[in-house]
Scaffold this active site. Sequence first.
Site, PDB file in Angstrom:
ATOM      1  N   GLY A   1       0.826  -1.204   0.000  1.00  0.00           N
ATOM      2  CA  GLY A   1       0.000   0.000   0.000  1.00  0.00           C
ATOM      3  C   GLY A   1       0.858   1.251   0.000  1.00  0.00           C
ATOM      4  O   GLY A   1       1.882   1.314   0.674  1.00  0.00           O
TER       5      GLY A   1
ATOM      6  N   ARG B   1       0.929  -5.418  -6.084  1.00  0.00           N
ATOM      7  CA  ARG B   1       1.085  -6.663  -5.343  1.00  0.00           C
ATOM      8  C   ARG B   1       1.348  -7.788  -6.349  1.00  0.00           C
ATOM      9  O   ARG B   1       0.851  -7.749  -7.465  1.00  0.00           O
ATOM     10  CB  ARG B   1      -0.154  -6.951  -4.502  1.00  0.00           C
ATOM     11  CG  ARG B   1      -0.499  -5.784  -3.553  1.00  0.00           C
ATOM     12  CD  ARG B   1      -1.576  -6.148  -2.566  1.00  0.00           C
ATOM     13  NE  ARG B   1      -2.042  -4.972  -1.820  1.00  0.00           N
ATOM     14  CZ  ARG B   1      -1.439  -4.488  -0.741  1.00  0.00           C
ATOM     15  NH1 ARG B   1      -0.345  -5.081  -0.293  1.00  0.00           N
ATOM     16  NH2 ARG B   1      -1.914  -3.424  -0.119  1.00  0.00           N
TER      17      ARG B   1
ATOM     18  N   ASP C   1       5.368  -4.997   6.170  1.00  0.00           N
ATOM     19  CA  ASP C   1       5.935  -6.286   6.558  1.00  0.00           C
ATOM     20  C   ASP C   1       5.963  -7.290   5.409  1.00  0.00           C
ATOM     21  O   ASP C   1       6.917  -8.061   5.268  1.00  0.00           O
ATOM     22  CB  ASP C   1       5.203  -6.863   7.773  1.00  0.00           C
ATOM     23  CG  ASP C   1       3.698  -6.955   7.578  1.00  0.00           C
ATOM     24  OD1 ASP C   1       3.192  -6.531   6.526  1.00  0.00           O
ATOM     25  OD2 ASP C   1       3.016  -7.456   8.497  1.00  0.00           O
TER      26      ASP C   1
ATOM     27  N   THR D   1       4.224   2.697   5.653  1.00  0.00           N
ATOM     28  CA  THR D   1       2.831   2.251   5.765  1.00  0.00           C
ATOM     29  C   THR D   1       2.103   3.166   6.724  1.00  0.00           C
ATOM     30  O   THR D   1       2.650   3.537   7.770  1.00  0.00           O
ATOM     31  CB  THR D   1       2.726   0.798   6.272  1.00  0.00           C
ATOM     32  OG1 THR D   1       1.373   0.520   6.661  1.00  0.00           O
ATOM     33  CG2 THR D   1       3.627   0.545   7.468  1.00  0.00           C
TER      34      THR D   1
ATOM     35  N   ASP E   1      -0.257   2.367   8.564  1.00  0.00           N
ATOM     36  CA  ASP E   1      -0.770   1.600   9.702  1.00  0.00           C
ATOM     37  C   ASP E   1       0.101   1.709  10.954  1.00  0.00           C
ATOM     38  O   ASP E   1      -0.366   1.432  12.055  1.00  0.00           O
ATOM     39  CB  ASP E   1      -0.912   0.121   9.333  1.00  0.00           C
ATOM     40  CG  ASP E   1      -1.850  -0.114   8.168  1.00  0.00           C
ATOM     41  OD1 ASP E   1      -2.689   0.775   7.906  1.00  0.00           O
ATOM     42  OD2 ASP E   1      -1.748  -1.167   7.523  1.00  0.00           O
TER      43      ASP E   1
ATOM     44  N   ASP F   1       2.368  -0.285  11.905  1.00  0.00           N
ATOM     45  CA  ASP F   1       2.296  -1.606  12.519  1.00  0.00           C
ATOM     46  C   ASP F   1       3.587  -2.412  12.388  1.00  0.00           C
ATOM     47  O   ASP F   1       3.572  -3.636  12.532  1.00  0.00           O
ATOM     48  CB  ASP F   1       1.138  -2.399  11.908  1.00  0.00           C
ATOM     49  CG  ASP F   1       1.291  -2.616  10.410  1.00  0.00           C
ATOM     50  OD1 ASP F   1       2.182  -1.993   9.785  1.00  0.00           O
ATOM     51  OD2 ASP F   1       0.512  -3.413   9.837  1.00  0.00           O
TER      52      ASP F   1
ATOM     53  N   ARG G   1      -5.569  -1.846   9.308  1.00  0.00           N
ATOM     54  CA  ARG G   1      -5.502  -3.301   9.201  1.00  0.00           C
ATOM     55  C   ARG G   1      -5.725  -3.919  10.573  1.00  0.00           C
ATOM     56  O   ARG G   1      -6.778  -3.707  11.166  1.00  0.00           O
ATOM     57  CB  ARG G   1      -4.176  -3.736   8.559  1.00  0.00           C
ATOM     58  CG  ARG G   1      -4.222  -5.086   7.885  1.00  0.00           C
ATOM     59  CD  ARG G   1      -2.996  -5.364   7.058  1.00  0.00           C
ATOM     60  NE  ARG G   1      -1.749  -5.171   7.775  1.00  0.00           N
ATOM     61  CZ  ARG G   1      -0.568  -5.541   7.301  1.00  0.00           C
ATOM     62  NH1 ARG G   1      -0.476  -6.117   6.114  1.00  0.00           N
ATOM     63  NH2 ARG G   1       0.530  -5.337   7.997  1.00  0.00           N
TER      64      ARG G   1
END
Length: 319
Positions: free
Chosen positions: A11, A72, A103, A125, A127, A129, A171
Amino acid sequence: MQKIAVLTSGGDSPGMNAAIRAAVRRAAYHGVQMYGVYHGYEGLMRGHIQEMTLGSVGDIIHRGGTILFSARSEEFKTEAGQEKAVRQLHEHGIEGLIVIGGDGSFRGAQKLTEKGIPTIGVPGTIDNDIPCTDFTIGFDTALNTIVEAIDKIRDTATSHERTYIIEVMGRDAGDLALWAGLAAGAESIIIPEADHDMNDIIERLHAGNRRGKKHSIIIVAEGVGSAATYAEEIKQRTGWETRVTVLGHIQRGGSPTAFDRMLASRMGAAAVDLLLEGKRDRMVGIRNNQIVDVDFKDALAQKHQLDLSIYQLARTLSI
């Protein structure tokens, strides 16, 4: 090392362009040729590789998204796909690779390192995360986008005396929801990392109503479920009108904040430095405002930890 390549994968996030710019210009400073890989690992397998110069990255530091595009690739997850990528790098004489992404992108980078390609990861990202770094590129921009949206929604919630349930990205991580909820003064925040009790949420709404409060904002992280589901339950249990807003991909776009531009510039330059120092299979991160690098295996083996003290603070301030 005379030739290095950079790609963006997964993303997109605001600040990726700033990281690309920093990597290209840091390489040029050291007299190293930099190549851009277009369309992520899919493009790498297809040989979508072009040399980048100082002019290639002019006037991009303020732009969201990624000029290298992203995609992707299921094929790259296979042994055959990875071998294709390695062949392309060898054919172009590229000796090291910088991967900007999350990741999943880093796991791909690990595979390339195992096949002899020195690779460094830069966490990009929204996120936030990724373990072993306090912040990822794009998180701050997405956070500010969400807060701005909540502020505007609150005006309408106040005017119509309604409860709004706002669903944000992240996410399986609740960082965006938590930070935005605290910054925007949400009455309740629902995240994957903390158990939530609907009875408590309903009681908070009633308590606010008893003291004259006519509207409420509830933030839901996408990792715990749909905002529409929570809105329906609240409506059934209170009898109040509810409205749902799913912010969606607006959170990924936009000009990066000054913080994200700074972070991306520092990380992109550091990635080049690590390759030139002979390091591989490592991720750039930031801890206590200091740039660090950690082994991919260590980073990917850990679980992202959210600071639950922020969650407790948000609860005490939203009484």
